[in-house]
Design a protein around this motif. Structure first.
Motif, PDB file in Angstrom:
ATOM      1  N   LYS A  31       0.831  -1.207   0.000  1.00  0.00           N
ATOM      2  CA  LYS A  31       0.000   0.000   0.000  1.00  0.00           C
ATOM      3  C   LYS A  31       0.864   1.255   0.000  1.00  0.00           C
ATOM      4  CE  LYS A  31      -3.946   2.128   2.397  1.00  0.00           C
ATOM      5  NZ  LYS A  31      -3.369   3.485   2.455  1.00  0.00           N
ATOM      6  N   THR A  32       1.901   1.265   0.835  1.00  0.00           N
ATOM      7  CA  THR A  32       2.773   2.447   0.908  1.00  0.00           C
ATOM      8  C   THR A  32       3.406   2.755  -0.439  1.00  0.00           C
ATOM      9  OG1 THR A  32       3.274   2.015   3.226  1.00  0.00           O
ATOM     10  CG2 THR A  32       4.829   3.394   2.013  1.00  0.00           C
ATOM     11  N   LEU A  33       3.955   1.736  -1.082  1.00  0.00           N
ATOM     12  CA  LEU A  33       4.633   1.946  -2.360  1.00  0.00           C
ATOM     13  C   LEU A  33       3.644   2.244  -3.482  1.00  0.00           C
ATOM     14  CD1 LEU A  33       7.432  -0.784  -2.204  1.00  0.00           C
ATOM     15  CD2 LEU A  33       7.608   1.655  -1.686  1.00  0.00           C
ATOM     16  N   SER A  34       2.460   1.611  -3.421  1.00  0.00           N
ATOM     17  CA  SER A  34       1.488   1.829  -4.500  1.00  0.00           C
ATOM     18  C   SER A  34       1.020   3.276  -4.543  1.00  0.00           C
ATOM     19  CB  SER A  34       0.289   0.894  -4.333  1.00  0.00           C
ATOM     20  OG  SER A  34      -0.472   1.236  -3.182  1.00  0.00           O
ATOM     21  N   GLU A  35       0.989   3.933  -3.378  1.00  0.00           N
ATOM     22  CA  GLU A  35       0.545   5.332  -3.337  1.00  0.00           C
ATOM     23  C   GLU A  35       1.555   6.280  -3.976  1.00  0.00           C
ATOM     24  OE1 GLU A  35      -0.179   5.891   0.784  1.00  0.00           O
ATOM     25  OE2 GLU A  35      -2.153   4.899   0.749  1.00  0.00           O
ATOM     26  N   LEU A  36       2.766   5.791  -4.219  1.00  0.00           N
ATOM     27  CA  LEU A  36       3.796   6.615  -4.863  1.00  0.00           C
ATOM     28  C   LEU A  36       3.701   6.566  -6.386  1.00  0.00           C
ATOM     29  CD1 LEU A  36       6.853   5.450  -2.714  1.00  0.00           C
ATOM     30  CD2 LEU A  36       5.481   7.517  -2.388  1.00  0.00           C
ATOM     31  N   ARG A  37       2.913   5.630  -6.906  1.00  0.00           N
ATOM     32  CA  ARG A  37       2.873   5.436  -8.358  1.00  0.00           C
ATOM     33  C   ARG A  37       2.143   6.592  -9.061  1.00  0.00           C
ATOM     34  NH1 ARG A  37       0.821  -0.383 -10.006  1.00  0.00           N
ATOM     35  NH2 ARG A  37      -1.063   0.403  -8.976  1.00  0.00           N
ATOM     36  N   LEU A  38       2.603   6.883 -10.268  1.00  0.00           N
ATOM     37  CA  LEU A  38       2.022   7.944 -11.098  1.00  0.00           C
ATOM     38  C   LEU A  38       1.239   7.300 -12.235  1.00  0.00           C
ATOM     39  CD1 LEU A  38       1.977  11.068 -11.758  1.00  0.00           C
ATOM     40  CD2 LEU A  38       3.949  10.611 -13.239  1.00  0.00           C
ATOM     41  N   HIS A  39       0.014   7.750 -12.447  1.00  0.00           N
ATOM     42  CA  HIS A  39      -0.835   7.229 -13.527  1.00  0.00           C
ATOM     43  C   HIS A  39      -0.896   8.248 -14.668  1.00  0.00           C
ATOM     44  CE1 HIS A  39      -4.567   5.945 -15.602  1.00  0.00           C
ATOM     45  NE2 HIS A  39      -4.170   4.736 -15.214  1.00  0.00           N
ATOM     46  N   PRO A  40      -1.012   7.790 -15.927  1.00  0.00           N
ATOM     47  CA  PRO A  40      -1.070   8.741 -17.054  1.00  0.00           C
ATOM     48  C   PRO A  40      -2.145   9.809 -16.910  1.00  0.00           C
ATOM     49  CG  PRO A  40      -0.730   6.529 -17.890  1.00  0.00           C
ATOM     50  CD  PRO A  40      -0.945   6.393 -16.404  1.00  0.00           C
ATOM     51  N   SER A  41      -3.228   9.492 -16.236  1.00  0.00           N
ATOM     52  CA  SER A  41      -4.293  10.483 -16.064  1.00  0.00           C
ATOM     53  C   SER A  41      -3.841  11.669 -15.214  1.00  0.00           C
ATOM     54  CB  SER A  41      -5.522   9.827 -15.413  1.00  0.00           C
ATOM     55  OG  SER A  41      -5.194   9.306 -14.129  1.00  0.00           O
ATOM     56  N   GLU A  42      -2.730  11.495 -14.490  1.00  0.00           N
ATOM     57  CA  GLU A  42      -2.224  12.558 -13.619  1.00  0.00           C
ATOM     58  C   GLU A  42      -1.184  13.443 -14.305  1.00  0.00           C
ATOM     59  OE1 GLU A  42      -1.670  11.091  -9.327  1.00  0.00           O
ATOM     60  OE2 GLU A  42      -1.425   9.250 -10.515  1.00  0.00           O
ATOM     61  N   LEU A  43      -0.785  13.094 -15.527  1.00  0.00           N
ATOM     62  CA  LEU A  43       0.254  13.863 -16.213  1.00  0.00           C
ATOM     63  C   LEU A  43      -0.251  15.243 -16.597  1.00  0.00           C
ATOM     64  CD1 LEU A  43       2.192  11.469 -18.624  1.00  0.00           C
ATOM     65  CD2 LEU A  43       2.763  12.227 -16.335  1.00  0.00           C
ATOM     66  N   THR A  44       0.626  16.224 -16.448  1.00  0.00           N
ATOM     67  CA  THR A  44       0.316  17.599 -16.851  1.00  0.00           C
ATOM     68  C   THR A  44       1.287  18.038 -17.940  1.00  0.00           C
ATOM     69  OG1 THR A  44       1.742  18.414 -15.084  1.00  0.00           O
ATOM     70  CG2 THR A  44      -0.610  18.191 -14.592  1.00  0.00           C
ATOM     71  N   GLY A  45       0.970  19.136 -18.569  1.00  0.00           N
ATOM     72  CA  GLY A  45       1.773  19.615 -19.685  1.00  0.00           C
ATOM     73  C   GLY A  45       3.222  19.867 -19.325  1.00  0.00           C
ATOM     74  N   ASP A  46       3.487  20.344 -18.091  1.00  0.00           N
ATOM     75  CA  ASP A  46       4.868  20.654 -17.718  1.00  0.00           C
ATOM     76  C   ASP A  46       5.728  19.399 -17.621  1.00  0.00           C
ATOM     77  OD1 ASP A  46       3.340  19.883 -15.503  1.00  0.00           O
ATOM     78  OD2 ASP A  46       4.741  20.801 -14.098  1.00  0.00           O
TER      79      ASP A  46
ATOM     80  N   CYS B 162       5.270   7.243 -16.997  1.00  0.00           N
ATOM     81  CA  CYS B 162       4.805   6.885 -15.651  1.00  0.00           C
ATOM     82  C   CYS B 162       5.529   5.657 -15.128  1.00  0.00           C
ATOM     83  CB  CYS B 162       3.298   6.660 -15.669  1.00  0.00           C
ATOM     84  SG  CYS B 162       2.341   8.178 -15.901  1.00  0.00           S
ATOM     85  N   GLU B 163       5.734   4.656 -15.969  1.00  0.00           N
ATOM     86  CA  GLU B 163       6.427   3.445 -15.528  1.00  0.00           C
ATOM     87  C   GLU B 163       7.866   3.752 -15.131  1.00  0.00           C
ATOM     88  OE1 GLU B 163       3.756   0.276 -18.140  1.00  0.00           O
ATOM     89  OE2 GLU B 163       5.752   0.850 -18.846  1.00  0.00           O
ATOM     90  N   MET B 164       8.510   4.647 -15.885  1.00  0.00           N
ATOM     91  CA  MET B 164       9.875   5.063 -15.549  1.00  0.00           C
ATOM     92  C   MET B 164       9.908   5.735 -14.172  1.00  0.00           C
ATOM     93  SD  MET B 164      12.272   7.748 -17.722  1.00  0.00           S
ATOM     94  CE  MET B 164      10.976   8.990 -17.799  1.00  0.00           C
ATOM     95  N   VAL B 165       8.966   6.607 -13.919  1.00  0.00           N
ATOM     96  CA  VAL B 165       8.908   7.335 -12.651  1.00  0.00           C
ATOM     97  C   VAL B 165       8.558   6.395 -11.500  1.00  0.00           C
ATOM     98  CG1 VAL B 165       7.627   9.103 -11.379  1.00  0.00           C
ATOM     99  CG2 VAL B 165       8.385   9.550 -13.720  1.00  0.00           C
ATOM    100  N   ASN B 166       7.690   5.434 -11.768  1.00  0.00           N
ATOM    101  CA  ASN B 166       7.239   4.544 -10.688  1.00  0.00           C
ATOM    102  C   ASN B 166       8.380   3.698 -10.127  1.00  0.00           C
ATOM    103  OD1 ASN B 166       4.677   5.558 -11.059  1.00  0.00           O
ATOM    104  ND2 ASN B 166       4.002   3.880 -12.377  1.00  0.00           N
ATOM    105  N   ILE B 167       9.271   3.234 -10.996  1.00  0.00           N
ATOM    106  CA  ILE B 167      10.448   2.495 -10.525  1.00  0.00           C
ATOM    107  C   ILE B 167      11.294   3.395  -9.629  1.00  0.00           C
ATOM    108  CG2 ILE B 167      12.674   1.553 -11.267  1.00  0.00           C
ATOM    109  CD1 ILE B 167      10.509  -0.426 -11.676  1.00  0.00           C
ATOM    110  N   HIS B 168      11.523   4.621 -10.097  1.00  0.00           N
ATOM    111  CA  HIS B 168      12.363   5.557  -9.340  1.00  0.00           C
ATOM    112  C   HIS B 168      11.732   5.894  -7.990  1.00  0.00           C
ATOM    113  CE1 HIS B 168      15.238   8.753  -8.652  1.00  0.00           C
ATOM    114  NE2 HIS B 168      14.251   9.615  -8.462  1.00  0.00           N
ATOM    115  N   SER B 169      10.432   6.089  -7.961  1.00  0.00           N
ATOM    116  CA  SER B 169       9.757   6.460  -6.711  1.00  0.00           C
ATOM    117  C   SER B 169       9.891   5.354  -5.676  1.00  0.00           C
ATOM    118  CB  SER B 169       8.278   6.756  -6.982  1.00  0.00           C
ATOM    119  OG  SER B 169       8.148   7.859  -7.856  1.00  0.00           O
TER     120      SER B 169
END
Length: 732
Positions: A161-176, A204-211
């Motif tokens: 649960k702790t690690l899953s909350e760190l994941r980024l989903h494509p729906s959360e991506l912003t222009g910046d 997102c997958e790249m960021v999720n590994i790093h997070s």
């Protein structure tokens, strides 16, 4: 681990894997100041090429990096495997690996160990720390409410649960977040162009590994940690065709939109590296490596073969290696490193023995002495697999061999104990099994185990003679085993198969055309569409011709190699020149042309051919080795030695280059170094007569009659073994 070994540890070690990272992309970015973190590692440590193995497939290679063993020993043979029950196919898993990985060895020695994102690590293993499998980061749905972490993706499970909350989903991506990679993203019509969606998923997958990795580094103590990120490889397969310079088959509008993606991915990796180094601290040894490179220039293929693992045609045979730490030399190149050397080197850094059954070696040259003392290297163990103790592996009942399980299932079917599974699922499992056996055969061939490779390829070619890739590799295996007649017959069979396939396809298209024309006379609507159908048929015929154009040079090339092996240099040159007319940008083709000229004693012409190969690919070890051979003919040993050294650096397990280096050094009077080169050649190719002969001569000159006799006896043994083999083949 003994107290003495522990005392000689270099401290904590952080291993970072960047799949497909390549110096050809990194160097220009560094020159522009865009990768400061990696540049710091190089400045304060060592760096160089990392030679890969064949087949260049990531699951096999990363498992070799993590174990120090070839695929023939670790049991992972590709991306997929049949389900243990034979009903379908699954991705290769951690339960398939048949040997301990480095995180199991460190666990066994009570070292606090974390492993994040590693290929074939699902389900996560119960190591002495945190294990996050490669399925943790995957974006499996575009609906965030349905996106859950798969069972078994995190150990211990209470961290899920702790690690899953760190994941980024494509729906959360912003222009910046998107615009640094795709500045012209606003110009994309997302109704027809799905590449922006693909980018968002990969980002997102790249960021999720790093997070996950950085959270673990901040919140859990560790002695050894490894983080693998596949993003460079995934981004390259999706966007390398748009990387500058523009490829002829890429539309200018697409090029303008997506040309910055690859550089953006590399720069983001440098930012992630900077953060991990900050968290690790200066007293940690950092090792960064890639399993292979990725073509980014004129060597990019114009098309990807429509066959299993076809995208591997984009892979380059050199990855990267960078190391920085308290006991690592500073600002130096590392030479002759292989993907097999990573685990032995890290074990040495951690004060642990290297397994004698590991195929790699510790890179001792990168270590510097401390306080005037020579570096301490722990004693070897026969095999870590035989060392008792909890190693954080799955229980034996979960480490089921899927290929043996499938055989057991078939036996039950044959005996009538169970019904035959669904036909489609079974067929998929059979295909997965054949593909794995094909990859295993190529791994045997890459490791010099020609008989094992030949046995597997003969079986595969017999089962599916229409699969010409089986035939090509079988011919190579026969050639490596000096079975030239069998190799020639196989090449002829491949050529016949290609011609028959082309004929059947052409006949089928002609029949379609006839049927359409016949029906068009009575069908007014069909008549209107006939032109469109004809265009489609013409397009198929064009693709067929392209397929023939791609394959025929390979056939001619192989015929030339066979003629060359039989010392028929003029016939070889005819075949190779014909292949050159069809495909002039193959560096390996010009290497073979150069070798033909060497056989014909035309050293100057050979040099020109090798130079042409190096113009196409300056990192071709075989072209550098060929140039060394030609320069030796022209009595230029110093220049020959330079090119032989380059060849060995690029491809450490290259016996021919070690041999030519030995000859050059011998002529320069550098006897001790010549002995080292010849002995390296003999270690890799023990049945090669020339290096044994040179060693016998050198030791005779040094009045070491015992060693001279040893190598002379070795030559006699090799010749007798070859005679016996020829007699056995003749009897067949």
């Amino acid at each position: 681990m003994t107290g003495s070994d522990a005392a000689h540890r270099t401290g904590k070690v952080l291993l970072i894997g960047w799949d497909a990272a390549d110096w050809k992309v990194i160097r220009p970015l560094m020159e522009q100041g865009h990768m400061p973190a990696l540049q710091r590692v190089m400045r304060e440590g060592v760096w160089g090429n990392l030679a890969t193995m064949r087949p260049i497939l990531s699951p096999m290679l990363w498992t070799s990096i993590g174990t120090g063993k070839r695929p023939t020993k670790h049991g992972v043979y590709g991306f997929t495997e049949p389900m243990p029950d034979g009903q379908g196919v699954r991705p290769s898993t951690s339960t398939t690996r048949t040997t301990k990985a480095i995180w199991n060895i460190t666990t066994q020695h009570a070292m606090r160990t974390h492993a994040v994102g590693w290929f074939c690590s699902h389900p996560a293993e119960p190591i002495n720390g945190v294990c996050v499998s490669e399925r943790f980061d995957r974006v499996t749905t575009m609906k965030p409410e349905e996106w859950i972490v798969p069972d078994g993706a995190v150990y211990p499970t209470e961290l899920t649960k702790t690690l899953s909350e760190l994941r980024l989903h494509p729906s959360e991506l912003t222009g910046d977040l998107v615009l640094p990679f795709i500045p012209n993203a606003a110009n994309i019509d997302q109704d027809t162009d799905r590449r922006l969606t693909m980018f968002a998923k990969l980002f997102c997958e790249m960021v999720n590994i790093h997070s996950a990795a950085t959270w673990i580094m901040e919140h859990r103590p560790w002695d050894f940690m490894t983080v693998y990120n596949p993003a460079i490889d995934h981004f390259c397969h999706g966007f390398m065709q748009y990387h500058p310079p523009r490829m002829p088959n890429v539309r200018e509008a697409d090029f303008e939109i997506y040309k910055d993606v690859i550089n953006g991915c590399y720069r983001f990796h440098d930012m992630m590296l900077a953060r991990m180094m900050q968290l690790a601290g200066d007293d940690v040894t950092v090792v960064i490596c890639s399993d292979h490179g990725f073509h980014s220039d004129h060597l990019r293929p114009p098309a990807t073969p429509a066959e299993p693992a076809g995208p591997a045609v984009w892979h380059r045979e050199y990855g990267i290696l960078c190391m920085r730490g308290p006991r690592i030399r500073k600002g130096e190149r590392v030479y002759g490193a292989s993907v097999l050397d990573i685990t032995p080197t890290i074990l040495t850094l951690l004060g642990l023995p290297v397994g004698a059954d590991m195929d790699g070696k510790p890179l001792l040259s990168v270590l510097e002495s401390a306080d005037g003392e020579l570096p301490h290297f722990p004693a070897r163990v026969d095999s870590w697999d035989a060392v008792e103790g909890e190693a954080g592996m799955h229980p034996a009942d979960k480490r089921e061999d899927p290929f043996e399980a499938r055989e057991a299932l078939q036996q039950l079917i044959d005996l009538g104990y169970i019904d035959k599974p669904d036909e489609n699922a079974e067929r998929a499992a059979e295909r997965a099994t054949r593909e794995a056996q094909f990859n295993l055969a190529r791994a045997h061939l890459d490791g010099g185990e020609t008989e094992a490779a030949t046995t597997l390829l003969e079986e595969l070619w017999g089962q599916e003679p229409q699969e010409t890739r089986y035939g090509f590799n079988l011919a190579l295996a026969y050639l490596a085993g000096r079975r030239h007649a069998d190799a020639r017959l196989t090449v002829e069979q491949v050529l016949t198969s290609l011609q028959q396939q082309a004929g059947r396809t052409a006949d089928g298209l002609d029949e379609q055309r006839k049927q359409l024309r016949k029906r068009a006379d009575d069908d007014e609507k069909l008549t209107e569409n006939l032109d469109a159908v004809e265009r489609r048929i013409t397009a198929v015929q064009h693709r067929l011709r392209e397929h023939d154009v791609r394959l025929m040079p390979r056939v001619r090339f192989l015929m030339g190699v066979l003629d060359l092996a039989d010392r028929n240099a003029e016939d070889a040159l005819d075949h190779l020149r014909e292949a050159e007319r069809a495909e002039p940008r193959m560096p390996g083709l010009h290497v073979q042309i150069g070798r033909a000229y060497l056989v014909m004693k035309r050293a100057e012409d050979a040099l020109r051919a090798f130079d042409k190969a190096l113009e196409i690919d300056g990192d071709s070890p075989r072209a550098h080795d060929g140039r060394a051979a030609a320069l030796l003919r022209l009595k230029q040993p110093r220049e020959a030695a330079d090119h032989a050294i380059t060849a060995v650096d690029l491809l450490p397990h290259f016996p021919q280059a070690h041999f030519h280096l030995g000859v050059a050094l011998s002529r320069l009077g550098m006897v001790e170094r010549a002995i080292e080169a010849f002995e390296a050649c003999v270690r890799i190719a023990p049945n090669a007569i020339p290096p044994n002969r040179h060693l016998a001569r050198i030791y005779r000159q040094l009045e070491r009659s015992d060693l001279a006799a040893h190598y002379l006896n070795r030559i006699d043994y090799i010749r007798r073994a070859r005679r016996r083999r020829r007699e056995q083949v003749g009897a067949l």
